[in-house]
Structure formats: structure tokens, C-alpha cells
Design a protein around this motif. Structure first.
Motif, PDB file in Angstrom:
ATOM      1  N   MET A 163       0.822  -1.207   0.000  1.00 59.84           N
ATOM      2  CA  MET A 163       0.000   0.000   0.000  1.00 59.84           C
ATOM      3  C   MET A 163       0.859   1.262   0.000  1.00 59.84           C
ATOM      4  O   MET A 163       0.498   2.261  -0.620  1.00 59.84           O
TER       5      MET A 163
ATOM      6  N   ALA B 228       0.609   3.916  -2.935  1.00 68.16           N
ATOM      7  CA  ALA B 228       0.402   5.348  -2.707  1.00 68.16           C
ATOM      8  C   ALA B 228       1.465   6.163  -3.434  1.00 68.16           C
ATOM      9  O   ALA B 228       1.172   7.241  -3.980  1.00 68.16           O
TER      10      ALA B 228
ATOM     11  N   LEU C  40       0.428   6.322  -7.005  1.00 63.40           N
ATOM     12  CA  LEU C  40      -0.652   7.285  -7.225  1.00 63.40           C
ATOM     13  C   LEU C  40      -0.115   8.711  -7.276  1.00 63.40           C
ATOM     14  O   LEU C  40      -0.601   9.542  -8.046  1.00 63.40           O
ATOM     15  N   HIS C  41       0.874   8.984  -6.441  1.00 60.10           N
ATOM     16  CA  HIS C  41       1.469  10.318  -6.422  1.00 60.10           C
ATOM     17  C   HIS C  41       2.314  10.559  -7.679  1.00 60.10           C
ATOM     18  O   HIS C  41       2.294  11.645  -8.246  1.00 60.10           O
TER      19      HIS C  41
ATOM     20  N   LYS D  98      -3.708   4.299 -10.630  1.00 61.25           N
ATOM     21  CA  LYS D  98      -4.723   3.430 -10.028  1.00 61.25           C
ATOM     22  C   LYS D  98      -4.509   1.977 -10.429  1.00 61.25           C
ATOM     23  O   LYS D  98      -4.671   1.070  -9.612  1.00 61.25           O
TER      24      LYS D  98
ATOM     25  N   LEU E 195      -1.661   0.669  -8.418  1.00 58.87           N
ATOM     26  CA  LEU E 195      -2.105   0.418  -7.042  1.00 58.87           C
ATOM     27  C   LEU E 195      -2.861  -0.903  -6.956  1.00 58.87           C
ATOM     28  O   LEU E 195      -2.634  -1.704  -6.046  1.00 58.87           O
TER      29      LEU E 195
END
Length: 79
Positions: free
Chosen positions: A29, A33, A36-37, A45, A48
Motif C-alpha cells: 500500500m 500510494a 498514485l502520487h 490506479k 495500485l
């Protein structure tokens, strides 16, 4: 001595397996994250989802291997 150290890295119980899977999930996770950044939008996405999916696959494999090893050892203990 090396044998004793090596035993520390063997998963013996379902509880230990759950702890390892939890650690994998936390790391996945965190990596998700970061994706995603770094890649906003659909690409981030998808990465992720790939991170979380890999934890599900690894967890299932760990539980399957643990069950297989315990089933293989049961006849030896019965003797």
C-alpha cells in the motif's frame, strides 16, 4: 548455529503467516500510494491495484504452502 538462525526464517503457524502477509500489505500500500502520487490518473490506479493484487496472490500461496507442509508432517508425527 546456522541451523538455529535458519529456523527463524521458517513460517510455522498461521499466525506467523498472517503477520508476514500484513507486512507485505503495508509495504504494497505504501508503494501503491507512491505510484498514485507519481502517476496520477488511471495509470497510478492500475499500479495500485496491481500492488494489492500481488499481496492477495502471495498470501494465498503462503497459506497453501503452510497447509501442504503441515499435512506432509502429520504422518511423520503419528509414527
Amino acid at each position: 548455529m546456522l541451523k538455529k538462525i535458519g529456523r527463524l526464517f521458517v513460517i510455522k503457524t498461521r499466525f506467523e503467516a498472517c503477520l508476514i502477509i500484513y507486512a507485505l500489505a503495508v509495504g504494497a500500500m505504501a508503494r501503491g500510494a507512491a505510484y498514485l502520487h507519481e502517476y496520477p490518473g488511471t495509470g497510478g490506479k492500475l499500479l495500485l491495484i496491481a500492488c494489492t493484487g500481488s499481496v492477495f496472490l502471495a498470501g494465498a500461496k503462503i497459506f497453501d504452502c503452510l497447509r501442504f507442509e503441515q499435512a506432509a508432517e502429520a504422518p511423520r508425527q503419528a509414527e
